[in-house]
Design a protein around this motif. Structure first.
Motif, PDB file in Angstrom:
ATOM      1  N   SER A 105      34.845  28.520  38.821  1.00 15.47           N
ATOM      2  CA  SER A 105      35.082  27.220  38.214  1.00 15.47           C
ATOM      3  C   SER A 105      36.308  26.552  38.839  1.00 15.47           C
ATOM      4  O   SER A 105      37.021  27.155  39.645  1.00 15.47           O
ATOM      5  CB  SER A 105      35.265  27.375  36.708  1.00 15.47           C
ATOM      6  OG  SER A 105      36.419  28.156  36.441  1.00 15.47           O
ATOM      7  N   LYS A 106      36.540  25.310  38.458  1.00  9.53           N
ATOM      8  CA  LYS A 106      37.688  24.577  38.968  1.00  9.53           C
ATOM      9  C   LYS A 106      38.974  25.387  38.779  1.00  9.53           C
ATOM     10  O   LYS A 106      39.166  25.998  37.733  1.00  9.53           O
ATOM     11  CB  LYS A 106      37.826  23.244  38.238  1.00  9.53           C
ATOM     12  CG  LYS A 106      36.706  22.275  38.483  1.00  9.53           C
ATOM     13  CD  LYS A 106      36.939  20.999  37.675  1.00  9.53           C
ATOM     14  CE  LYS A 106      35.779  20.037  37.806  1.00  9.53           C
ATOM     15  NZ  LYS A 106      35.996  18.801  37.028  1.00  9.53           N
ATOM     16  N   SER A 107      39.781  25.401  39.790  1.00 12.89           N
ATOM     17  CA  SER A 107      41.070  26.093  39.775  1.00 12.89           C
ATOM     18  C   SER A 107      40.939  27.595  39.607  1.00 12.89           C
ATOM     19  O   SER A 107      41.923  28.275  39.317  1.00 12.89           O
ATOM     20  CB  SER A 107      41.978  25.531  38.671  1.00 12.89           C
ATOM     21  OG  SER A 107      42.145  24.138  38.813  1.00 12.89           O
ATOM     22  N   GLY A 108      39.731  28.119  39.743  1.00 10.68           N
ATOM     23  CA  GLY A 108      39.530  29.564  39.646  1.00 10.68           C
ATOM     24  C   GLY A 108      39.634  30.111  38.246  1.00 10.68           C
ATOM     25  O   GLY A 108      39.829  31.310  38.051  1.00 10.68           O
ATOM     26  N   GLY A 109      39.471  29.241  37.246  1.00 17.22           N
ATOM     27  CA  GLY A 109      39.643  29.689  35.879  1.00 17.22           C
ATOM     28  C   GLY A 109      38.645  30.743  35.436  1.00 17.22           C
ATOM     29  O   GLY A 109      38.981  31.641  34.673  1.00 17.22           O
ATOM     30  N   SER A 110      37.423  30.615  35.902  1.00 18.28           N
ATOM     31  CA  SER A 110      36.373  31.554  35.528  1.00 18.28           C
ATOM     32  C   SER A 110      35.500  31.852  36.737  1.00 18.28           C
ATOM     33  O   SER A 110      35.338  31.002  37.609  1.00 18.28           O
ATOM     34  CB  SER A 110      35.491  30.973  34.423  1.00 18.28           C
ATOM     35  OG  SER A 110      36.229  30.680  33.265  1.00 18.28           O
ATOM     36  N   THR A 111      34.970  33.057  36.760  1.00 24.95           N
ATOM     37  CA  THR A 111      34.042  33.427  37.828  1.00 24.95           C
ATOM     38  C   THR A 111      32.741  33.921  37.224  1.00 24.95           C
ATOM     39  O   THR A 111      32.728  34.493  36.124  1.00 24.95           O
ATOM     40  CB  THR A 111      34.625  34.504  38.749  1.00 24.95           C
ATOM     41  OG1 THR A 111      34.916  35.669  37.974  1.00 24.95           O
ATOM     42  CG2 THR A 111      35.894  34.021  39.435  1.00 24.95           C
ATOM     43  N   TYR A 112      31.648  33.712  37.944  1.00 20.81           N
ATOM     44  CA  TYR A 112      30.332  34.128  37.496  1.00 20.81           C
ATOM     45  C   TYR A 112      29.625  34.784  38.676  1.00 20.81           C
ATOM     46  O   TYR A 112      29.668  34.288  39.792  1.00 20.81           O
ATOM     47  CB  TYR A 112      29.510  32.928  37.016  1.00 20.81           C
ATOM     48  CG  TYR A 112      30.218  32.099  35.989  1.00 20.81           C
ATOM     49  CD1 TYR A 112      31.014  31.020  36.362  1.00 20.81           C
ATOM     50  CD2 TYR A 112      30.108  32.401  34.637  1.00 20.81           C
ATOM     51  CE1 TYR A 112      31.683  30.261  35.422  1.00 20.81           C
ATOM     52  CE2 TYR A 112      30.777  31.643  33.686  1.00 20.81           C
ATOM     53  CZ  TYR A 112      31.558  30.575  34.082  1.00 20.81           C
ATOM     54  OH  TYR A 112      32.222  29.828  33.151  1.00 20.81           O
ATOM     55  N   VAL A 113      28.993  35.892  38.418  1.00 14.98           N
ATOM     56  CA  VAL A 113      28.198  36.584  39.420  1.00 14.98           C
ATOM     57  C   VAL A 113      26.832  36.866  38.825  1.00 14.98           C
ATOM     58  O   VAL A 113      26.727  37.357  37.704  1.00 14.98           O
ATOM     59  CB  VAL A 113      28.883  37.888  39.864  1.00 14.98           C
ATOM     60  CG1 VAL A 113      28.007  38.619  40.881  1.00 14.98           C
ATOM     61  CG2 VAL A 113      30.249  37.604  40.468  1.00 14.98           C
TER      62      VAL A 113
END
Length: 122
Positions: free
Chosen positions: A52-60
């Protein structure tokens, strides 16, 4: 002008690892989420990971969970896709793309990298 320039990829043996990079220009990672997609011959483009924007959340995606890791470096304006324990079925062209948020739907992504080939030999 928004641009995404990819690097990495290549030919590796089963079980090997690769790191793909996606360097952005004309925007910052605070502006867009960055997704990684792949497309094998004859297949539709599929989402594998997103940050997500600014690396707030990641999804795999569950299909690659445990082998794929997405990360970002805001200072370098670059997103990475680390792929471990590569399998022949991972062979595809990998793309990064920018959008307002993370979604699995590739048609929503407005800006795309040039793509990089990953080939896994058995």
């Amino acid at each position: 002008e928004v641009q995404l320039v990819q690097s990495g990829g290549g030919l590796v043996r089963t079980g090997g690892s690769l790191r793909l990079s996606c360097a952005g220009s004309g925007f910052t990672l605070h502006d867009y989420a960055i997704g990684w997609f792949r497309q094998a011959p004859g297949n539709e483009r599929e989402a594998v990971a997103c940050v997500s924007k600014s690396g707030g959340s990641t999804y795999v995606d569950g299909s690659v969970q445990g082998r794929f890791t997405i990360s970002s470096d805001n200072a370098k304006n670059t997103v990475y896709l680390q792929i471990n324990n590569l399998k022949p079925e991972d062979t595809a062209v990998y793309y990064c793309a920018a959008h307002d948020g993370c979604t699995k739907e590739p048609t929503w992504f407005r800006f795309w990298g040039q793509g990089t080939q990953v080939t896994v030999s058995s």
